[in-house]
Design a protein around this motif. Structure first.
Motif, short mmCIF file in Angstrom:
data_model
loop_
_atom_site.label_atom_id
_atom_site.label_comp_id
_atom_site.label_asym_id
_atom_site.label_seq_id
_atom_site.Cartn_x
_atom_site.Cartn_y
_atom_site.Cartn_z
N ILE A 1 6.73 -6.42 2.44
CA ILE A 1 6.73 -7.85 2.14
C ILE A 1 7.42 -8.11 0.81
O ILE A 1 8.27 -9.00 0.68
N ARG A 2 7.03 -7.34 -0.20
CA ARG A 2 7.59 -7.51 -1.54
C ARG A 2 9.11 -7.33 -1.56
O ARG A 2 9.84 -8.04 -2.24
N LYS A 3 9.57 -6.40 -0.75
CA LYS A 3 10.98 -6.01 -0.82
C LYS A 3 11.92 -7.08 -0.26
O LYS A 3 12.96 -7.36 -0.87
N ILE A 4 11.58 -7.70 0.88
CA ILE A 4 12.60 -8.54 1.53
C ILE A 4 12.15 -9.94 1.94
O ILE A 4 13.00 -10.76 2.29
N CYS A 5 10.86 -10.24 1.93
CA CYS A 5 10.41 -11.51 2.52
C CYS A 5 10.50 -12.67 1.54
O CYS A 5 10.26 -12.52 0.35
N HIS A 6 10.82 -13.84 2.10
CA HIS A 6 10.77 -15.07 1.32
C HIS A 6 9.33 -15.59 1.23
O HIS A 6 8.87 -15.98 0.16
N ARG A 7 8.65 -15.60 2.36
CA ARG A 7 7.26 -16.06 2.40
C ARG A 7 6.44 -15.09 3.25
O ARG A 7 6.98 -14.28 4.00
N VAL A 8 5.10 -15.21 3.12
CA VAL A 8 4.21 -14.29 3.81
C VAL A 8 2.97 -15.03 4.27
O VAL A 8 2.51 -15.97 3.62
N ALA A 9 2.44 -14.60 5.42
CA ALA A 9 1.14 -15.06 5.91
C ALA A 9 0.24 -13.83 6.03
O ALA A 9 0.66 -12.78 6.51
N VAL A 10 -1.00 -13.98 5.58
CA VAL A 10 -1.98 -12.89 5.64
C VAL A 10 -2.96 -13.18 6.76
O VAL A 10 -3.53 -14.28 6.84
N MET A 11 -3.14 -12.20 7.66
CA MET A 11 -4.05 -12.36 8.79
C MET A 11 -5.28 -11.47 8.65
O MET A 11 -5.19 -10.33 8.20
N GLU A 12 -6.42 -12.01 9.08
CA GLU A 12 -7.66 -11.27 9.11
C GLU A 12 -8.52 -11.82 10.24
O GLU A 12 -8.72 -13.04 10.33
N ASP A 13 -8.98 -10.93 11.11
CA ASP A 13 -9.84 -11.32 12.23
C ASP A 13 -9.23 -12.46 13.05
O ASP A 13 -9.93 -13.40 13.45
N LYS B 1 -7.24 -14.80 12.22
CA LYS B 1 -6.94 -16.05 11.51
C LYS B 1 -5.88 -15.82 10.43
O LYS B 1 -5.82 -14.74 9.84
N ILE B 2 -5.08 -16.84 10.18
CA ILE B 2 -4.19 -16.83 9.02
C ILE B 2 -5.01 -17.35 7.85
O ILE B 2 -5.36 -18.53 7.80
N VAL B 3 -5.33 -16.46 6.91
CA VAL B 3 -6.26 -16.82 5.84
C VAL B 3 -5.54 -17.26 4.56
O VAL B 3 -6.15 -17.88 3.69
N GLU B 4 -4.26 -16.91 4.46
CA GLU B 4 -3.50 -17.29 3.26
C GLU B 4 -2.01 -17.18 3.58
O GLU B 4 -1.59 -16.32 4.33
N GLN B 5 -1.23 -18.07 2.99
CA GLN B 5 0.22 -18.00 3.17
C GLN B 5 0.91 -18.69 2.00
O GLN B 5 0.33 -19.53 1.32
N GLY B 6 2.17 -18.32 1.79
CA GLY B 6 2.94 -18.94 0.72
C GLY B 6 4.12 -18.08 0.33
O GLY B 6 4.34 -16.99 0.88
N PRO B 7 4.93 -18.53 -0.65
CA PRO B 7 6.02 -17.72 -1.18
C PRO B 7 5.51 -16.39 -1.72
O PRO B 7 4.42 -16.33 -2.31
N VAL B 8 6.27 -15.33 -1.51
CA VAL B 8 5.81 -14.00 -1.87
C VAL B 8 5.45 -13.89 -3.35
O VAL B 8 4.41 -13.34 -3.72
N LEU B 9 6.28 -14.44 -4.22
CA LEU B 9 6.03 -14.34 -5.66
C LEU B 9 4.72 -15.04 -6.03
O LEU B 9 3.95 -14.56 -6.85
N ASP B 10 4.45 -16.18 -5.40
CA ASP B 10 3.20 -16.91 -5.66
C ASP B 10 1.98 -16.10 -5.19
O ASP B 10 0.94 -16.08 -5.86
#
Length: 342
Positions: A204-216, A218-227
């Motif tokens: 994620i750190r290397k190439i993504c502009h944004r990221v979504a985090v999944m758990e169980d 659900k998408i529990v968090e998302q946003g620009p990678v640096l944020d």
């Protein structure tokens, strides 16, 4: 480019139902590299397979390139899938075909004339860095080369979206970086929208502009990678960020120091953007009556800028240490005083 609205997938068993994806909402822009991260069982593979209807949702919508994918059937679905390609963890190559023949395969299915197929294969072989290996078979290739064939094959029909299902998980770190660099290059040259799933924050750190985090499911968090690196909100997101910024061997040393009465004050510093490259520590040592012992430090790059982490041990009287920490915060450096959790 891609919109998910309250997307859900439930699998039925004889005795119960399993919610693999639960009310997922996402917006992915044209030309973006979007990462979806989660541990095994989080639902990320099911989610990405619903983008091209390899899994049909139980409810919700998938809007991709203007098509409501869940409403399509037969010929219309096959046509829509022409704009979506996928690469996999274990390559899924045809072992009886050469590199060129593997890349050519989707063009044969699409009934592209032979001369056009051969021209396209030549372009793709050069694009993915396999020139000279056209006549090799998969058994003669390294893992990284096999994935390059998979990427070239996925690009054969000039898709608008490339889905990457744990595409680097079977590769060693050096090869992983080379594949990530290739995906970045393809994204920039072709304006291709890339959606990748992974359990590795390094990817994620290397190439993504944004990221979504999944758990169980659900998408529990998302946003620009640096944020997300700067201010992770959920516990699981903090765990993923620690993969990159808090090596376990460093944390063992820190825990030992925190358990000592004379271990000083341990501070975790995070520098973002231009601050990651400023001589803040040098000024701290010169201007404040504290000793600074650097325990571990690292400056890394994301697509949107630099970030740095530094673990330091400050020694001095209480007032001097407090003044030093206030100075750091005044330089727009995030400073967290670590404490013994026993």
């Amino acid at each position: 480019m891609i919109t998910l609205k309250k997307l859900s997938k439930t699998f039925q068993t004889r005795t119960t139902s399993i919610s693999a994806v639960d009310q997922a909402n996402l917006e992915i822009s044209q030309g973006e590299i979007f990462g979806i991260i989660g541990y095994s069982g989080a639902g990320k593979s099911t989610l990405i397979r619903m983008l091209n209807m390899l899994e049909r949702p139980s409810s919700g919508e998938v809007i991709l390139a203007g098509n409501n994918m869940a409403s399509l059937r037969g010929k219309r679905l096959r046509e829509a899938r022409q704009e979506i390609s996928m690469i996999f963890q274990h390559f899924n190559l045809l072992w009886s075909r050469t590199v060129a023949e593997n890349i050519e395969f989707p063009l044969e299915i699409a009934k592209v004339p032979k001369a056009d197929r051969q021209k396209r294969v030549k372009e793709l072989v050069e694009l993915v860095g396999l020139k000279g290996r056209e006549d090799a078979y998969p058994s003669q290739l390294s893992g990284g080369q096999k994935q390059r064939v998979g990427i070239a094959r996925a690009l054969a029909n000039k898709p608008k979206v490339l889905l990457c299902d744990e595409a680097t998980s079977a590769l060693d770190p050096k090869t992983t970086d080379s594949i990530l660099e290739l995906l970045t290059d393809i994204n920039q040259k072709l304006g291709l929208t890339i959606v990748l799933i992974t359990h590795e924050m390094h990817v994620i750190r290397k190439i993504c502009h944004r990221v979504a985090v999944m758990e169980d499911g659900k998408i529990v968090e998302q946003g620009p990678v640096l944020d997300v690196f700067r201010t992770p909100e959920k516990k699981i997101t903090k765990e993923f960020v620690k993969q990159v910024i808090e090596p376990e061997e460093t944390m063992e040393t820190i825990r030992e120091l925190l358990g000592k009465d004379d271990g000083g004050t341990i501070v975790k510093l995070m520098f973002m953007g231009e601050n990651a490259e400023q001589p803040v520590i040098n000024e701290l040592i010169r201007s404040y009556h504290v000793s600074v012992n650097i325990l571990q430090g690292k400056v890394s790059k994301t697509r949107d800028g630099s970030y740095g982490t530094l673990f330091v041990q400050l020694e001095g009287n209480d007032d001097s240490v407090k003044e030093a920490i206030q100075y750091l915060k005044g330089q727009q450096v995030e400073a967290e005083v670590l404490e013994d959790d026993k």
